[in-house]
Design an enzyme around this catalytic site. Structure first.
Site, PDB file in Angstrom:
ATOM      1  N   GLY A  59       1.142  -2.504   7.858  1.00  0.00           N
ATOM      2  CA  GLY A  59       0.559  -3.829   7.626  1.00  0.00           C
ATOM      3  C   GLY A  59       1.541  -4.925   7.258  1.00  0.00           C
ATOM      4  O   GLY A  59       1.221  -6.108   7.324  1.00  0.00           O
ATOM      5  N   ASP A 114       1.298  -5.376   2.321  1.00  0.00           N
ATOM      6  CA  ASP A 114       0.498  -6.463   2.876  1.00  0.00           C
ATOM      7  C   ASP A 114      -0.510  -6.991   1.858  1.00  0.00           C
ATOM      8  O   ASP A 114      -0.618  -8.189   1.645  1.00  0.00           O
ATOM      9  CB  ASP A 114      -0.198  -6.028   4.177  1.00  0.00           C
ATOM     10  CG  ASP A 114      -0.966  -4.708   4.058  1.00  0.00           C
ATOM     11  OD1 ASP A 114      -0.991  -4.098   2.959  1.00  0.00           O
ATOM     12  OD2 ASP A 114      -1.543  -4.263   5.070  1.00  0.00           O
ATOM     13  N   ASP A 117      -5.129  -4.245  -3.204  1.00  0.00           N
ATOM     14  CA  ASP A 117      -6.585  -4.183  -3.206  1.00  0.00           C
ATOM     15  C   ASP A 117      -7.035  -3.375  -4.429  1.00  0.00           C
ATOM     16  O   ASP A 117      -7.062  -3.901  -5.533  1.00  0.00           O
ATOM     17  CB  ASP A 117      -7.033  -3.571  -1.877  1.00  0.00           C
ATOM     18  CG  ASP A 117      -8.532  -3.555  -1.677  1.00  0.00           C
ATOM     19  OD1 ASP A 117      -9.217  -4.442  -2.194  1.00  0.00           O
ATOM     20  OD2 ASP A 117      -9.035  -2.635  -0.985  1.00  0.00           O
ATOM     21  N   GLY A 119      -5.255  -1.146  -5.725  1.00  0.00           N
ATOM     22  CA  GLY A 119      -4.011  -0.941  -6.472  1.00  0.00           C
ATOM     23  C   GLY A 119      -3.515   0.496  -6.397  1.00  0.00           C
ATOM     24  O   GLY A 119      -2.431   0.798  -6.872  1.00  0.00           O
ATOM     25  N   THR A 121      -2.424   2.250  -3.859  1.00  0.00           N
ATOM     26  CA  THR A 121      -1.207   2.398  -3.053  1.00  0.00           C
ATOM     27  C   THR A 121       0.026   1.970  -3.838  1.00  0.00           C
ATOM     28  O   THR A 121       0.993   2.727  -3.961  1.00  0.00           O
ATOM     29  CB  THR A 121      -1.315   1.573  -1.748  1.00  0.00           C
ATOM     30  OG1 THR A 121      -2.479   1.982  -1.042  1.00  0.00           O
ATOM     31  CG2 THR A 121      -0.087   1.757  -0.874  1.00  0.00           C
ATOM     32  N   LEU A 122       0.008   0.765  -4.391  1.00  0.00           N
ATOM     33  CA  LEU A 122       1.189   0.282  -5.119  1.00  0.00           C
ATOM     34  C   LEU A 122       1.475   1.124  -6.349  1.00  0.00           C
ATOM     35  O   LEU A 122       2.630   1.380  -6.684  1.00  0.00           O
ATOM     36  CB  LEU A 122       1.030  -1.181  -5.520  1.00  0.00           C
ATOM     37  CG  LEU A 122       1.457  -2.242  -4.513  1.00  0.00           C
ATOM     38  CD1 LEU A 122       1.660  -3.584  -5.217  1.00  0.00           C
ATOM     39  CD2 LEU A 122       2.715  -1.860  -3.762  1.00  0.00           C
ATOM     40  N   LYS A 145      -6.230  -9.084  -3.972  1.00  0.00           N
ATOM     41  CA  LYS A 145      -7.696  -9.125  -4.084  1.00  0.00           C
ATOM     42  C   LYS A 145      -8.059  -8.530  -5.450  1.00  0.00           C
ATOM     43  O   LYS A 145      -8.463  -7.372  -5.540  1.00  0.00           O
ATOM     44  CB  LYS A 145      -8.250  -8.241  -2.973  1.00  0.00           C
ATOM     45  CG  LYS A 145      -9.422  -8.807  -2.209  1.00  0.00           C
ATOM     46  CD  LYS A 145     -10.083  -7.715  -1.397  1.00  0.00           C
ATOM     47  CE  LYS A 145      -9.539  -7.544  -0.012  1.00  0.00           C
ATOM     48  NZ  LYS A 145     -10.270  -6.490   0.746  1.00  0.00           N
ATOM     49  N   ASP A 173      -5.111  -4.725   9.477  1.00  0.00           N
ATOM     50  CA  ASP A 173      -5.962  -4.191  10.532  1.00  0.00           C
ATOM     51  C   ASP A 173      -7.349  -3.824  10.047  1.00  0.00           C
ATOM     52  O   ASP A 173      -7.592  -3.647   8.846  1.00  0.00           O
ATOM     53  CB  ASP A 173      -5.337  -2.919  11.101  1.00  0.00           C
ATOM     54  CG  ASP A 173      -5.454  -1.736  10.127  1.00  0.00           C
ATOM     55  OD1 ASP A 173      -5.015  -1.885   8.977  1.00  0.00           O
ATOM     56  OD2 ASP A 173      -6.006  -0.690  10.505  1.00  0.00           O
ATOM     57  N   ARG A 179      -4.074  -6.627  14.137  1.00  0.00           N
ATOM     58  CA  ARG A 179      -2.797  -6.868  13.455  1.00  0.00           C
ATOM     59  C   ARG A 179      -2.037  -8.022  14.086  1.00  0.00           C
ATOM     60  O   ARG A 179      -1.196  -8.655  13.449  1.00  0.00           O
ATOM     61  CB  ARG A 179      -1.915  -5.608  13.507  1.00  0.00           C
ATOM     62  CG  ARG A 179      -2.456  -4.409  12.746  1.00  0.00           C
ATOM     63  CD  ARG A 179      -1.347  -3.363  12.588  1.00  0.00           C
ATOM     64  NE  ARG A 179      -1.827  -2.051  12.197  1.00  0.00           N
ATOM     65  CZ  ARG A 179      -2.048  -1.651  10.944  1.00  0.00           C
ATOM     66  NH1 ARG A 179      -1.874  -2.500   9.949  1.00  0.00           N
ATOM     67  NH2 ARG A 179      -2.458  -0.428  10.685  1.00  0.00           N
TER      68      ARG A 179
HETATM   69  P1  IMP Z   1      -5.126  -0.378  -2.153  1.00  0.00           P
HETATM   70  O1  IMP Z   1      -6.617  -0.255  -2.242  1.00  0.00           O
HETATM   71  O2  IMP Z   1      -4.583  -1.415  -3.128  1.00  0.00           O
HETATM   72  O3  IMP Z   1      -4.452   0.951  -2.297  1.00  0.00           O
HETATM   73  O4  IMP Z   1      -4.837  -0.963  -0.722  1.00  0.00           O
HETATM   74  C1  IMP Z   1      -4.184  -0.177   0.174  1.00  0.00           C
HETATM   75  C2  IMP Z   1      -4.211  -0.595   1.589  1.00  0.00           C
HETATM   76  O5  IMP Z   1      -5.550  -0.814   2.024  1.00  0.00           O
HETATM   77  C3  IMP Z   1      -3.461  -1.860   1.913  1.00  0.00           C
HETATM   78  O6  IMP Z   1      -2.082  -1.620   2.072  1.00  0.00           O
HETATM   79  C4  IMP Z   1      -4.106  -2.197   3.220  1.00  0.00           C
HETATM   80  O7  IMP Z   1      -3.495  -1.482   4.264  1.00  0.00           O
HETATM   81  C5  IMP Z   1      -5.528  -1.715   3.075  1.00  0.00           C
HETATM   82  N1  IMP Z   1      -6.451  -2.821   2.779  1.00  0.00           N
HETATM   83  C6  IMP Z   1      -7.005  -3.152   1.601  1.00  0.00           C
HETATM   84  N2  IMP Z   1      -7.792  -4.246   1.714  1.00  0.00           N
HETATM   85  C7  IMP Z   1      -7.721  -4.606   3.010  1.00  0.00           C
HETATM   86  C8  IMP Z   1      -8.308  -5.680   3.778  1.00  0.00           C
HETATM   87  O8  IMP Z   1      -9.059  -6.554   3.302  1.00  0.00           O
HETATM   88  N3  IMP Z   1      -7.988  -5.711   5.102  1.00  0.00           N
HETATM   89  C9  IMP Z   1      -7.161  -4.801   5.693  1.00  0.00           C
HETATM   90  N4  IMP Z   1      -6.586  -3.799   5.016  1.00  0.00           N
HETATM   91  C10 IMP Z   1      -6.868  -3.706   3.695  1.00  0.00           C
HETATM   92 MG    MG Z   2      -1.529  -0.926   4.684  1.00  0.00          MG
END
Ligand code: IMP
Ligand code: MG
Length: 193
Positions: A59, A114, A117, A119, A121-122, A145, A173, A179
């Site tokens: 992303g 990218d 969301d 959190g 992943t980070l 977000k 995506d 993308r």
């Molecule tokens: P996390 O929920 O913070 O772990 O977000 C991880 C991944 O979810 C991000 O790196 C994106 O690839 C994907 N993601 C989260 N929110 C969105 C969105 O609104 N659109 C597209 N991908 C998203």
């Molecule tokens: Mg991603």
């Protein structure tokens, strides 16, 4: 770093995408200005350091390319592959698909993703990188977000704070599509299945 929310969108959806997108949340011009400002901040903050940028696949592709060409400082670039295997738009279990190739012990590391969301992943990737003993570790995301946060994570550099909507484009995506859009848009609920 200040992270202004995008102004209320009054940007028309290009005709080609009108059936699938209900809104353009952030235009190409807004992204360009913001990425340039982020790059200026990074150049200032990392002046005199020797930076390693670690970007998450896939992303970050557009954000990273636009950001990097404005970082006129010495740096190394590496990628990590991590996917939150999820049904549709829900975050799920994390799967690592590409390992880091460069050593980061003692290095100043900037982790780029990218969107922040839930959190998860980070939080997970940061913990992995910290075990490799970098000199410093900061995080940089195009979008934040905060409404959906589960893990207690904040990013050090944020492009735009956005509301709780699923966005696509500029690298992001839905089911590996969209993308290639040069802007950040919001899918219609029909397109999300
Ligand atoms: P996390 O929920 O913070 O772990 O977000 C991880 C991944 O979810 C991000 O790196 C994106 O690839 C994907 N993601 C989260 N929110 C969105 C969105 O609104 N659109 C597209 N991908 C998203
Ligand atoms: Mg991603």
């Amino acid at each position: 770093m200040a992270s202004p929310a995008p102004p209320p969108s009054t940007n028309p959806v290009p005709a080609r995408w009108r059936a699938e997108l209900r809104d353009v949340l952030i235009t190409e011009a807004q992204i360009k200005r913001r990425v340039a400002a982020m790059a200026r901040t990074l150049v200032r903050d990392y002046a005199g350091r020797d930076l390693t940028v670690v970007a998450l696949l896939t992303g970050t592709v557009m954000f990273l390319a636009d950001l990097l060409r404005r970082l006129d400082i010495p740096l190394q670039l590496d990628f990590m592959g991590v996917s939150s295997y999820r049904a549709g738009t829900e975050s799920g279990r994390l799967v690592y698909t590409k390992k880091l190739r460069l050593g980061i012990q003692g290095r100043d590391v900037l982790l780029v993703d990218d969107i922040l969301d839930t959190g998860r992943t980070l939080a997970s990737v940061s913990a992995r990188l910290r075990r490799l003993r970098p000199r410093s570790l900061r995080t940089c995301v195009l979008l934040d977000k905060p409404a959906r946060r589960v893990a207690p994570v904040t990013a050090d550099y944020v492009g735009f704070v956005i509301p709780d909507v699923f966005v696509v484009g500029y690298g992001l995506d839905f089911a590996e599509r969209y993308r290639n859009l040069p802007f950040v848009g919001v899918l219609t609920s029909a397109s999300r299945g």
